[in-house]
Design a protein around this motif. Structure first.
Motif, PDB file in Angstrom:
ATOM      1  N   ASP A 169       5.307  67.075 -14.512  1.00  0.00           N
ATOM      2  CA  ASP A 169       6.176  68.107 -13.964  1.00  0.00           C
ATOM      3  C   ASP A 169       6.008  68.216 -12.453  1.00  0.00           C
ATOM      4  OD1 ASP A 169       7.148  68.692 -16.462  1.00  0.00           O
ATOM      5  OD2 ASP A 169       5.745  70.329 -16.815  1.00  0.00           O
ATOM      6  N   ASP A 170       4.844  67.774 -11.976  1.00  0.00           N
ATOM      7  CA  ASP A 170       4.503  67.900 -10.558  1.00  0.00           C
ATOM      8  C   ASP A 170       4.030  66.547 -10.042  1.00  0.00           C
ATOM      9  OD1 ASP A 170       2.995  68.418  -8.114  1.00  0.00           O
ATOM     10  OD2 ASP A 170       3.206  70.538  -8.615  1.00  0.00           O
ATOM     11  N   ASP A 172       2.072  65.951  -7.645  1.00  0.00           N
ATOM     12  CA  ASP A 172       0.641  65.985  -7.326  1.00  0.00           C
ATOM     13  C   ASP A 172      -0.198  65.573  -8.533  1.00  0.00           C
ATOM     14  OD1 ASP A 172       1.022  66.706  -4.710  1.00  0.00           O
ATOM     15  OD2 ASP A 172       0.868  68.862  -5.099  1.00  0.00           O
ATOM     16  N   ASP A 173       0.253  65.932  -9.745  1.00  0.00           N
ATOM     17  CA  ASP A 173      -0.468  65.515 -10.950  1.00  0.00           C
ATOM     18  C   ASP A 173      -0.410  64.000 -11.114  1.00  0.00           C
ATOM     19  OD1 ASP A 173      -1.183  68.087 -11.646  1.00  0.00           O
ATOM     20  OD2 ASP A 173       0.590  68.412 -12.888  1.00  0.00           O
ATOM     21  N   LYS A 193      12.171  59.206 -11.620  1.00  0.00           N
ATOM     22  CA  LYS A 193      12.444  60.634 -11.726  1.00  0.00           C
ATOM     23  C   LYS A 193      13.734  60.809 -12.514  1.00  0.00           C
ATOM     24  CE  LYS A 193      12.689  64.988  -9.189  1.00  0.00           C
ATOM     25  NZ  LYS A 193      12.729  65.664  -7.866  1.00  0.00           N
ATOM     26  N   LYS A 196      14.142  66.962 -13.455  1.00  0.00           N
ATOM     27  CA  LYS A 196      13.066  67.495 -12.619  1.00  0.00           C
ATOM     28  C   LYS A 196      11.715  66.867 -12.944  1.00  0.00           C
ATOM     29  CE  LYS A 196      15.259  72.034 -12.031  1.00  0.00           C
ATOM     30  NZ  LYS A 196      15.103  73.503 -12.201  1.00  0.00           N
ATOM     31  N   THR A 197      11.702  65.894 -13.845  1.00  0.00           N
ATOM     32  CA  THR A 197      10.448  65.326 -14.333  1.00  0.00           C
ATOM     33  C   THR A 197      10.200  63.941 -13.748  1.00  0.00           C
ATOM     34  OG1 THR A 197      10.726  66.527 -16.409  1.00  0.00           O
ATOM     35  CG2 THR A 197       9.142  64.713 -16.409  1.00  0.00           C
ATOM     36  N   TYR A 198       8.939  63.662 -13.417  1.00  0.00           N
ATOM     37  CA  TYR A 198       8.526  62.338 -12.943  1.00  0.00           C
ATOM     38  C   TYR A 198       7.971  61.547 -14.124  1.00  0.00           C
ATOM     39  CZ  TYR A 198       8.877  64.257  -8.214  1.00  0.00           C
ATOM     40  OH  TYR A 198       9.339  64.827  -7.063  1.00  0.00           O
TER      41      TYR A 198
END
Length: 257
Positions: A169-170, A172-173, A193, A196-198
């Motif tokens: 979701d982020d 950074d994760d 992507k 909104k999800t990577y």
């Protein structure tokens, strides 16, 4: 037995073969859910439920049971809410759509138009692809991530190469995950992507159980979902936007510094 809480929904349990033998069980019996393991799993469910604050009235507890090469058993228990169940069924629906795409009428007509040996080869190719997709749908080891209700999976590595897909979701994760796994034998990786999800798709080339475990452990800790050789990756590859086309793990790890 060692019980480690990975996050708010996932617990990892490891038990050595010698411990199982002491209580009259075998690793095979535990993995296969033999009748004499009922008491063992009842106690395990109680301990895991306490760790995860599990509410049996509104949630489902799923377990994946994995026999390791040394004979020990590693169990991932996942607490699933209605929202988790919806996500899991959406993933299965996506896999089913992948099967349908493999069996278009155009593809069938193409096979029918061939002659002789070519017809048999083409038919065998389609049957093999569909069979592999269905097998991946039902046999994917989610390593503690959300599973369809009542699904239990036993895993033994059969090939050296496996394709992993992690959802984040982020971003950074994804960077933190890449930092942890960057030295593992990852031979290819792409960051996508979609919405909104990577999605990070990475190919791991190894038959070493300890390396496989490290990859999966990192995926469970840092990603919202980890799948292995999953047909859903084909959908992301087709419809997702490419963010990093090559060596995504290396580039993400560099960004985390």
């Amino acid at each position: 037995m060692i019980i480690v809480k990975m996050n708010e929904t996932t617990v990892e349990c490891s038990i050595a073969a010698s411990e199982l033998h002491e209580i009259g069980l075998t690793p095979e019996a535990v993995v296969n859910g033999a009748e004499n393991t009922t008491s063992f799993f009842a106690q395990l469910n109680k301990e895991v439920g306490a760790q995860l604050d599990y509410d049996p009235e509104t949630e489902v507890m799923m377990m994946s049971k994995n026999m390791m090469m040394d004979g020990s058993v590693r169990i991932f228990a996942v607490k699933m809410s209605n929202e988790d169940i919806q996500k899991a069924t959406d993933r299965i629906r996506g896999a089913a759509e992948t099967v349908l795409r493999l069996l278009t009428q155009e593809r069938v007509d193409e096979i029918k138009s061939k002659t002789g040996r070519d017809k048999g080869v083409a038919l065998n190719e389609v049957i093999t692809n569909v069979t592999d997709t269905i097998n991946r749908m039902y046999n994917t080891d989610y390593s503690g991530n959300q599973l369809p209700q009542n699904e239990e999976v036993s895993y033994q590595p059969l090939t050296e190469y496996a394709s992993y897909m992690m959802e984040f979701d982020d971003l950074d994760d994804a960077k933190r995950f890449s930092k942890v796994v960057q030295k593992l034998p990852i031979v290819d990786s792409v960051l996508y992507k979609h919405g909104k999800t990577y999605y990070l798709i990475a190919g791991l080339m190894t038959a070493d159980e300890s390396i496989i475990y490290e990859m999966r452990r990192a995926g469970v800790e840092y990603s919202q979902m980890l799948t292995v050789n999953a047909p859903e990756a084909m959908f992301i590859e087709e419809h997702g936007d490419v963010i990093l086309a090559e060596d995504a793990v290396i580039h993400l790890a560099d960004l985390s510094k």
